[in-house]
Design a protein around this motif. Structure first.
Motif, mmCIF file in Angstrom:
data_model
loop_
_atom_site.group_PDB
_atom_site.id
_atom_site.type_symbol
_atom_site.label_atom_id
_atom_site.label_comp_id
_atom_site.label_asym_id
_atom_site.label_seq_id
_atom_site.Cartn_x
_atom_site.Cartn_y
_atom_site.Cartn_z
ATOM 1 N N ALA A 177 0.835 -1.207 0.000
ATOM 2 C CA ALA A 177 0.000 0.000 0.000
ATOM 3 C C ALA A 177 0.869 1.256 0.000
ATOM 4 N N THR A 178 1.942 1.236 0.770
ATOM 5 C CA THR A 178 2.865 2.376 0.802
ATOM 6 C C THR A 178 3.502 2.597 -0.560
ATOM 7 N N MET A 179 3.848 1.517 -1.247
ATOM 8 C CA MET A 179 4.396 1.625 -2.599
ATOM 9 C C MET A 179 3.401 2.317 -3.532
ATOM 10 N N LEU A 180 2.161 1.880 -3.492
ATOM 11 C CA LEU A 180 1.151 2.503 -4.349
ATOM 12 C C LEU A 180 0.977 3.978 -4.010
ATOM 13 N N ARG A 181 0.986 4.286 -2.730
ATOM 14 C CA ARG A 181 0.744 5.649 -2.263
ATOM 15 C C ARG A 181 1.906 6.593 -2.593
ATOM 16 N N THR A 182 3.132 6.093 -2.515
ATOM 17 C CA THR A 182 4.292 6.985 -2.640
ATOM 18 C C THR A 182 4.992 6.929 -3.987
ATOM 19 N N VAL A 183 4.936 5.781 -4.671
ATOM 20 C CA VAL A 183 5.638 5.635 -5.947
ATOM 21 C C VAL A 183 4.697 5.813 -7.139
ATOM 22 N N TYR A 184 3.494 5.271 -7.049
ATOM 23 C CA TYR A 184 2.579 5.251 -8.198
ATOM 24 C C TYR A 184 1.603 6.429 -8.212
ATOM 25 N N ASN A 190 -2.106 13.706 -11.197
ATOM 26 C CA ASN A 190 -2.271 15.035 -11.793
ATOM 27 C C ASN A 190 -2.505 15.008 -13.295
ATOM 28 N N GLY A 191 -2.552 13.817 -13.876
ATOM 29 C CA GLY A 191 -2.925 13.697 -15.278
ATOM 30 C C GLY A 191 -1.835 14.050 -16.254
ATOM 31 N N SER A 192 -2.234 14.198 -17.526
ATOM 32 C CA SER A 192 -1.291 14.416 -18.612
ATOM 33 C C SER A 192 -1.958 15.231 -19.710
ATOM 34 N N ASN A 195 -1.478 12.683 -25.620
ATOM 35 C CA ASN A 195 -2.644 12.056 -26.232
ATOM 36 C C ASN A 195 -3.536 11.486 -25.145
ATOM 37 N N GLY A 196 -4.846 11.473 -25.414
ATOM 38 C CA GLY A 196 -5.825 11.170 -24.381
ATOM 39 C C GLY A 196 -5.693 9.817 -23.722
ATOM 40 N N ASN A 197 -5.156 8.814 -24.434
ATOM 41 C CA ASN A 197 -5.034 7.502 -23.807
ATOM 42 C C ASN A 197 -4.089 7.539 -22.610
ATOM 43 N N TRP A 198 -3.141 8.476 -22.600
ATOM 44 C CA TRP A 198 -2.237 8.607 -21.457
ATOM 45 C C TRP A 198 -3.024 8.922 -20.193
ATOM 46 N N GLU A 199 -3.775 10.014 -20.252
ATOM 47 C CA GLU A 199 -4.479 10.430 -19.044
ATOM 48 C C GLU A 199 -5.545 9.426 -18.641
ATOM 49 N N LEU A 200 -6.197 8.807 -19.603
ATOM 50 C CA LEU A 200 -7.219 7.816 -19.274
ATOM 51 C C LEU A 200 -6.605 6.625 -18.547
ATOM 52 N N SER A 201 -5.461 6.123 -19.025
ATOM 53 C CA SER A 201 -4.784 5.023 -18.333
ATOM 54 C C SER A 201 -4.266 5.459 -16.975
ATOM 55 N N MET A 202 -3.778 6.683 -16.891
ATOM 56 C CA MET A 202 -3.296 7.200 -15.605
ATOM 57 C C MET A 202 -4.437 7.317 -14.598
ATOM 58 N N ASP A 220 -11.922 11.060 -5.809
ATOM 59 C CA ASP A 220 -12.731 12.152 -6.361
ATOM 60 C C ASP A 220 -11.956 12.930 -7.426
ATOM 61 N N LYS A 221 -10.689 13.194 -7.157
ATOM 62 C CA LYS A 221 -9.863 13.943 -8.110
ATOM 63 C C LYS A 221 -9.701 13.163 -9.407
ATOM 64 N N ALA A 222 -9.462 11.870 -9.289
ATOM 65 C CA ALA A 222 -9.264 11.035 -10.471
ATOM 66 C C ALA A 222 -10.545 10.920 -11.299
ATOM 67 N N ILE A 223 -11.681 10.733 -10.639
ATOM 68 C CA ILE A 223 -12.945 10.622 -11.364
ATOM 69 C C ILE A 223 -13.267 11.934 -12.083
ATOM 70 N N ALA A 224 -12.994 13.054 -11.457
ATOM 71 C CA ALA A 224 -13.259 14.350 -12.097
ATOM 72 C C ALA A 224 -12.396 14.518 -13.343
ATOM 73 N N LYS A 225 -11.115 14.180 -13.243
ATOM 74 C CA LYS A 225 -10.235 14.271 -14.408
ATOM 75 C C LYS A 225 -10.671 13.300 -15.496
ATOM 76 N N PHE A 226 -11.082 12.120 -15.079
ATOM 77 C CA PHE A 226 -11.554 11.111 -16.019
ATOM 78 C C PHE A 226 -12.752 11.604 -16.814
ATOM 79 N N ARG A 227 -13.717 12.221 -16.143
ATOM 80 C CA ARG A 227 -14.921 12.669 -16.838
ATOM 81 C C ARG A 227 -14.608 13.790 -17.823
ATOM 82 N N THR A 228 -13.720 14.690 -17.439
ATOM 83 C CA THR A 228 -13.327 15.762 -18.357
ATOM 84 C C THR A 228 -12.591 15.196 -19.564
ATOM 85 N N ARG A 229 -11.700 14.246 -19.321
ATOM 86 C CA ARG A 229 -10.911 13.669 -20.416
ATOM 87 C C ARG A 229 -11.777 12.807 -21.323
#
Length: 392
Positions: A177-184, A190-192, A195-202, A220-229
């Motif tokens: 969990a710490t790896m996911l939280r700190t490395v990934y 914060n997105g990209s 090309n759109g597939n980058w941000e969607l996969s992120m 919440d932040k990820a879902i908001a970026k996802f909907r805009t993208r």
């Protein structure tokens, strides 16, 4: 008159107070996260397991395909490294393939555990996750965000199954969990503006990681970026003369938008920002849209009933008809398409056609033609097994 106006104002404020919290919660993370809850739920897994044990098709063939793959090999030796360096198109490739495939193997082994109840597979999944969580510190070079998105999409799928279904122990789950939280998560959240597939996969990675970490703010932040993208990735005629854009990209002229859409200047429903690039990258984007929508549904919010679902439906149908061989008109990408959509249709097709009853003739034909759908060796795997005609 003043009294009437005051009453009207108070009424409006009360109405607003009653309505506003519900609207505010529309895209909010669940109060309680569902587990396992990243792209596949327990009820979906139970259905798949029942079908496999009954020898029913296409699930048995999909299971056999998975178990025969290199990702289910119990002799697999993980290849973790502290720094994964990925340049454009994975050149240089210092740990890129190893990381993605070890993450996919961890998920494959977790699925194999669930279907077979053979704890050797759970232990192998844990060994792969532990090997990486003990070592990795960072991703570097130009493809770092995309690489992190791809590997970061598979890791939480594996972790969810092991943590919430395995009957044994996983001593290092906290370190993972710490790896996911700190490395990934910091690399993708914060997105990209690529090309759109980058941000969607992120965002797929960010949403999955947020579920595993039960991180409501990041979710919440990820879902908001996802909907805009997503709105900026798949065009609908209701968008107007031009596609929607992501504000941070400053695509403020027609010329800029056309250039970003690979030179395509005629916009029709179902066209994606990368259709005229190639179908493979388009498939990455479509797949990520379906995965996030599916995770969101499991977590209690059904995005399939919003524009996300409509954009997914139209993107699947548009790309499928050409993947199936329909002649390409001269106005579309200069009359030439680079096909290769990949095994990306099962999740969206099952959600929209089987659950919601929407006719999807081309998508259905392509989906059934490609079964069992297998893996793209990046972040998509075994979706005929987990999603194929799954009512749950």
């Amino acid at each position: 008159m003043r009294r009437t106006a005051l009453l009207a104002t108070v009424t409006a404020l009360v109405a607003g107070a009653l309505v506003w919290p519900a609207a505010r919660q529309a895209d909010a993370a669940p109060v309680t996260f569902a587990h396992p809850g990243v792209t596949v739920s327990k009820s979906q897994l139970d259905f798949a397991r029942t079908q496999v044990n009954a020898g029913a098709q296409p699930w048995k063939a999909a299971y056999d395909q998975m178990m025969a793959s290199k990702y289910a090999d119990l002799n697999r030796v993980p290849k973790p490294r502290a720094t994964v360096e990925c340049g454009s198109y994975s050149n240089p490739n210092y740990g890129c393939t190893d990381e993605r495939e070890d993450a996919m193997a961890a998920y494959t082994d977790a699925l194999a555990w669930y279907i077979t109840r053979d704890d050797r597979y759970a232990k192998k999944s844990i060994a792969l996750m532990d090997a990486w969580s003990a070592v990795i510190k960072e991703h570097t070079n130009s493809n770092a965000p995309l690489q992190t998105g791809w590997a970061g999409s598979s890791w939480p799928k594996a972790a969810e199954l092991i943590k919430y279904t395995y009957t044994g122990t996983w001593a290092n789950s906290g370190r993972f969990a710490t790896m996911l939280r700190t490395v990934y998560l910091p690399e993708v959240i914060n997105g990209s503006n690529s090309n759109g597939n980058w941000e969607l996969s992120m965002m797929e990675a960010a949403v999955g990681i947020s579920v595993f970490l039960e991180d409501r703010t990041s979710y919440d932040k990820a879902i908001a970026k996802f909907r805009t993208r997503t709105a900026a990735y798949v065009y609908l005629s209701s968008d107007g003369a031009l596609p929607k854009t992501v504000p941070s990209q400053n695509l403020d002229t027609t010329a800029k938008i056309v250039n970003y859409w690979q030179g395509q200047s005629t916009f029709v429903t179902g066209l994606t920002q990368e259709t005229c690039r190639d179908f493979t990258h388009t498939g990455y984007g479509i797949s990520a849209i379906s995965h996030i929508a599916e995770t969101s549904r499991i977590q209690g919010e059904d995005l399939y009933g919003t524009d996300v679902g409509e954009r997914l439906r139209q993107a699947l149908g548009f790309q499928s008809k050409y993947q199936l061989g329909e002649a390409v008109p001269s106005w579309l990408c200069g009359g030439s398409l680079t096909l290769g959509l990949g095994p990306v249709t099962e999740t969206g097709y099952n959600a929209l056609h089987n659950r919601l009853g929407i006719a999807m003739t081309n998508t259905q034909k392509l989906t059934e033609q490609n079964r069992p759908s297998g893996s793209n060796n990046l972040f998509v795997a075994w979706e005929t097994l987990t999603d194929g005609d799954n009512p749950n």
